[in-house]
Design an enzyme around this catalytic site. Structure first.
Site, PDB file in Angstrom:
ATOM      1  NE  ARG A 189      -3.750   2.327   2.179  1.00 49.79           N
ATOM      2  CZ  ARG A 189      -3.503   3.626   2.125  1.00 49.79           C
ATOM      3  NH1 ARG A 189      -2.271   4.070   2.255  1.00 49.79           N
ATOM      4  NH2 ARG A 189      -4.490   4.486   1.934  1.00 49.79           N
ATOM      5  CG  ASP A 287      -6.577   4.993   8.967  1.00 57.12           C
ATOM      6  OD1 ASP A 287      -6.795   5.974   9.699  1.00 57.12           O
ATOM      7  OD2 ASP A 287      -7.252   4.749   7.950  1.00 57.12           O
TER       8      ASP A 287
END
Length: 488
Positions: A189, A287
């Site tokens: 990512r 996150d």
């Protein structure tokens, strides 16, 4: 202090009472996150989980859980010393022409030191003590954390990803999270503007049918890890910068299966390739915003080989609502950013990234204002000068009589020195973090600048307010009387 590898750093932290060994079995599935989160919020030590449930590889967590440990990792004794590192980077980013022969000689040692810190390539390394290839490659043997209940799979968080563009001489180091989707596959990512993604894009343009070599180092020495998250000038490699921090050259070894060079002292190295066109949906994961992100598509990294120490340590972290390790890193690196910004904008007196702002989403700047519109120039400069602030959504600019790190001061300046319409700058369709679900389009959103400075003629037609000041003589008189008053 010089740390040749992660284990040197662990020993020093333990000596200082900054690391705790955990003998109790703890699961990398949720439990380590809970323990690390509680410890970080109390300003506690780094944690070495020696018996992760179901695994025989220890897990190192909360390593950079205090600004003090970040400073130690960068070779400094306290956070204040990081300003000197920022001054060095500011000079290397934009070196000034010497003002004369004497000035040239005075700057020569800096350039000699930088040149002398070019990485050293070695033939043997601890990270090559064990080599696993083919069917022996199994990421499930590593105690990779599953951080939050809603996470889709285990997540590699502190991997130092090493890439190289086809037209570049220097390698790029970046830290990108990696979702495990198989025994030998993870999702890489990386955001489109990051170095690894740019290198990969150039490779695909030049070699559209060839697999792209990538390495991921886990458990490198602290200087190399922190070098990857510091605003190093494009002319200086992260490996050379790590050498400057460490005080001796970074030792590298050629990867077994490619020409990439990896940190010789790393605990574990994943070697493999990205096949152009092979992608997979990534997420959701909790996150640094404190929310789960939406699912998005990224390249798949196929691990062809694992090289490691005989008894490796797995370095890991989690991200969540601040404070977390990225927020703490932001607090420490804030001191590195200040001199770099001041080199370009000498009028800036302080710069602060509040950790509650998810590391970089809000910035507070204090400045010596010199002319009408000056605050707007500074806020635009913050957004454009360093890549690190490309995603900063809010920039507050105020005068140097305000303490940028005291919300009481900042809020007072905003509410007394701002007219919402006149002093708010809105910019639409700018790059925004893909993890920011508040933006109307993924990766594209707006920015707000708040001019909380005193207004000059031309910015207002009214007489500006005069701040209340105490009478010094009365203050001194009351100081002398205070003990007799019995108030406290």
């Amino acid at each position: 202090m010089q740390y040749r590898d992660l284990r040197d750093f662990i020993r020093e932290l333990e000596k200082r009472g900054e690391l705790k060994r955990i003998q109790t079995p703890v699961s990398p599935i949720l439990e380590m996150t809970e323990i690390c989160d509680r410890t970080l919020r109390k300003g506690g030590p780094a944690l070495l989980f020696e018996k992760p449930t179901g695994f025989d590889v220890p897990v190192l967590g909360n390593l950079f859980g205090t600004p003090k440990r970040v400073a130690l990792g960068m070779g400094a004794e306290d956070v204040a010393e990081l300003r000197e590192i920022g001054k060095l980077l500011a000079f290397l980013k934009e070196p000034e022409p010497p003002k004369g022969l004497k000035d040239a000689w005075s700057k020569l040692p800096i350039f000699k030191k930088v040149i002398s810190m070019a990485p050293k390539v070695v033939k043997d390394a601890p990270c090559h003590e064990v080599i696993e290839e083919g069917e022996d490659v199994d990421l499930n043997r590593l105690p990779i954390q599953h951080c939050w209940p809603g996470d889709v799979a285990p997540l590699i968080t502190w991997g130092l990803t090493i890439t190289k563009g086809p037209n570049k001489e220097r390698q790029n180091l970046g830290i990108y999270r990696q979702q495990v989707i198989g025994r030998n596959k993870v999702i890489m990512r990386w955001l489109s503007h990051r170095g690894g993604a740019l290198d990969y894009r150039e490779w695909c343009q030049k070699y559209p049918d060839k697999p792209y070599p990538v390495c991921v180092a886990l458990g490198a020495d602290p200087a190399t890890i922190l070098g990857a998250v510091t605003p190093v000038p494009d002319t200086l490699s992260e490996y050379a910068f790590a050498g400057l921090l460490r005080g001796h050259r970074t030792e590298l070894i050629k990867a077994v299966g490619s020409d990439l060079q990896v940190p010789a002292s790393a605990e574990i190295v994943l070697e493999g390739v990205i096949h152009p066109g092979e992608t997979a949906p990534e997420g959701p994961y909790g996150d640094h915003t404190g929310y789960y992100n939406e699912v998005d598509t990224f390249p798949v990294f196929t691990v062809e080989r694992i090289t490691r120490r005989r008894e490796p340590i797995y370095h890991s972290t989690y991200t969540g609502r601040p404070p977390d390790e990225p927020a703490i890193l932001g607090v420490a690196l804030n001191e590195v950013f200040v001199p770099i910004l001041q080199k370009q904008f000498p009028e800036i007196t302080d710069f602060y990234l509040p950790p509650e702002g998810c590391s970089y989403r809000m910035a507070v700047v204090t400045m010596k204002k010199q002319y009408p519109g000056h605050a707007k120039r500074v806020m635009l400069g913050v957004w454009s000068f360093l890549r690190q602030f490309m995603y900063t959504k809010f920039v507050i600019v105020t005068d140097d009589d305000i303490n940028a790190r005291d919300w009481n001061d900042v809020i007072w300046a905003i509410t007394t020195r701002m007219d919402p319409k006149r002093d708010t700058v809105m910019i639409d369709n700018t790059p925004i973090d893909y993890l920011d679900f508040a933006s109307p389009i993924s990766g594209l959103g707006s920015k707000m600048g708040l001019d909380a400075t005193h207004k000059w003629p031309g910015e207002t037609s009214r007489e500006w307010g005069r701040a209340i000041e105490k009478d010094p003589a009365v203050v001194a008189r009351v100081d002398a009387l205070w003990g007799e008053l019995g108030i406290d």
